[in-house]
Design a protein around this motif. Structure first.
Motif, PDB file in Angstrom:
ATOM      1  N   GLU A   2       7.360  -3.706  -5.845  1.00 14.76           N
ATOM      2  CA  GLU A   2       8.422  -2.794  -5.429  1.00 14.76           C
ATOM      3  C   GLU A   2       7.971  -1.351  -5.592  1.00 14.76           C
ATOM      4  O   GLU A   2       7.408  -0.964  -6.618  1.00 14.76           O
ATOM      5  N   ARG A   3       8.209  -0.561  -4.565  1.00 19.67           N
ATOM      6  CA  ARG A   3       7.794   0.838  -4.606  1.00 19.67           C
ATOM      7  C   ARG A   3       8.885   1.714  -5.210  1.00 19.67           C
ATOM      8  O   ARG A   3      10.076   1.446  -5.033  1.00 19.67           O
ATOM      9  N   ASN A   4       8.451   2.771  -5.890  1.00 15.76           N
ATOM     10  CA  ASN A   4       9.374   3.717  -6.504  1.00 15.76           C
ATOM     11  C   ASN A   4       9.506   4.942  -5.607  1.00 15.76           C
ATOM     12  O   ASN A   4       8.526   5.676  -5.392  1.00 15.76           O
ATOM     13  N   PHE A   5      10.708   5.157  -5.065  1.00 15.58           N
ATOM     14  CA  PHE A   5      10.905   6.248  -4.104  1.00 15.58           C
ATOM     15  C   PHE A   5      10.634   7.612  -4.722  1.00 15.58           C
ATOM     16  O   PHE A   5       9.955   8.453  -4.115  1.00 15.58           O
ATOM     17  N   GLU A   6      11.155   7.876  -5.894  1.00 10.10           N
ATOM     18  CA  GLU A   6      10.985   9.192  -6.515  1.00 10.10           C
ATOM     19  C   GLU A   6       9.512   9.488  -6.792  1.00 10.10           C
ATOM     20  O   GLU A   6       9.053  10.618  -6.608  1.00 10.10           O
ATOM     21  N   LYS A   7       8.797   8.477  -7.216  1.00 13.61           N
ATOM     22  CA  LYS A   7       7.365   8.655  -7.465  1.00 13.61           C
ATOM     23  C   LYS A   7       6.644   8.938  -6.156  1.00 13.61           C
ATOM     24  O   LYS A   7       5.753   9.788  -6.076  1.00 13.61           O
TER      25      LYS A   7
END
Length: 288
Positions: A2-7
């Motif tokens: 899962e990707r982290n949007f804020e990062k």
């Protein structure tokens, strides 16, 4: 994973401007060279004690010098229209190509020089050389082209990464051409063919077609929200087409002001990437 949007958002770039972005000097020099001889002829008028008669003489002997006058006002077209208190006057600085200039024609050009302030600029020796003066004008006018050059920077950047894959790819391809070439149905994207849709790049592998959109937004604005929503819709529509994958490569600090809409697209489009992703070989992982 899962990707982290804020990062992911934190890796966006403030600029992708290259050295050629600011001024295209090759184009500037080319424009100057096209009229360099004529400008040097007009240089004889600088500091002239008898400007009117000398200008008339130049127009008679070298009428082609007239084509230089608009650029002295930072105007590119050869026809200039002026509204006075009494009438509308149209000046054609290429008139010499169609007829021999009359005394009235030349006097009209002389009036133009007087009224626009060009005569004063030249006679009072405010400038020393018209070639240098126009060089400055051309640099200034060329800076207006930064927006167009900026629009191609992201495309050029992405194309280099696509080329490195050594795959079959096409630039600026319409859906109708994709449908015809590979016999697939993209009517969901075009409202059954009523809307023309063009992708920036299309990559064809043995089992898949990858359609790309790319852009860079240095500053925010309402357009970004519309763009994010539009690409979210494209994502949902392409998901229903077998054998086609949509990839959106975008970047720029402008997205900070439209992060909520961008996140909505990020959440449904697993192939939403930025320059940082490209640098880390994402296209090779996804396509090859």
């Amino acid at each position: 994973m899962e990707r982290n949007f804020e990062k992911w958002l934190s890796t966006l770039r403030s600029s992708i401007s290259d050295y050629k972005y600011y001024v295209d000097f090759e184009k500037v020099y080319e424009n100057i060279n096209d009229i360099k001889v004529e400008l040097n002829i007009l240089n004889s008028l600088i500091g002239s004690k008898d400007f009117d008669d000398e200008f008339r003489s130049i127009c008679q002997k070298y009428p082609q010098t007239l084509k230089c006058i608009p650029i002295l006002l930072a105007v590119r077209q050869y026809e200039i229209e002026v509204q006075t208190n009494y009438k509308n006057i149209k000046y054609d600085f290429m008139l010499y190509k169609y007829k021999k200039l009359s005394h009235n024609d030349i006097d009209l050009y002389l009036e133009f020089l007087k009224e626009t302030g060009l005569k004063e600029l030249i006679v009072n020796h405010i400038i020393n050389n018209l070639v240098d003066y126009v060089l400055g004008i051309e640099v200034g006018l060329d800076s207006n082209g930064r927006k167009n050059r900026g629009g191609h920077l992201m495309e050029n950047l992405l194309e280099r990464y696509i080329q490195a894959l050594n795959v079959e790819y096409y630039k600026e391809m319409y859906t109708k051409d994709i449908e015809k070439k590979w016999n697939i149905d993209l009517s969901l994207l075009t409202n059954a063919g009523d809307v023309a849709k063009r992708f920036d790049f299309v990559v064809k592998t043995e089992n898949q077609i990858y359609v790309f959109e790319t852009n860079f937004y240095k500053a925010g604005g309402s357009k970004l929200n519309e763009t994010a929503r539009s690409y979210k819709n494209i994502t949902q529509e392409i998901d229903r087409v077998e054998g086609v994958t949509f990839i959106w490569v975008t970047d720029g600090y402008g997205w900070r002001s439209a992060k909520h809409n961008l996140k909505e697209t990020f959440d449904v489009l697993n192939t939403l990437y930025n320059i940082h992703d490209l640098e880390n070989g994402i296209l090779r992982k996804v396509i090859l």
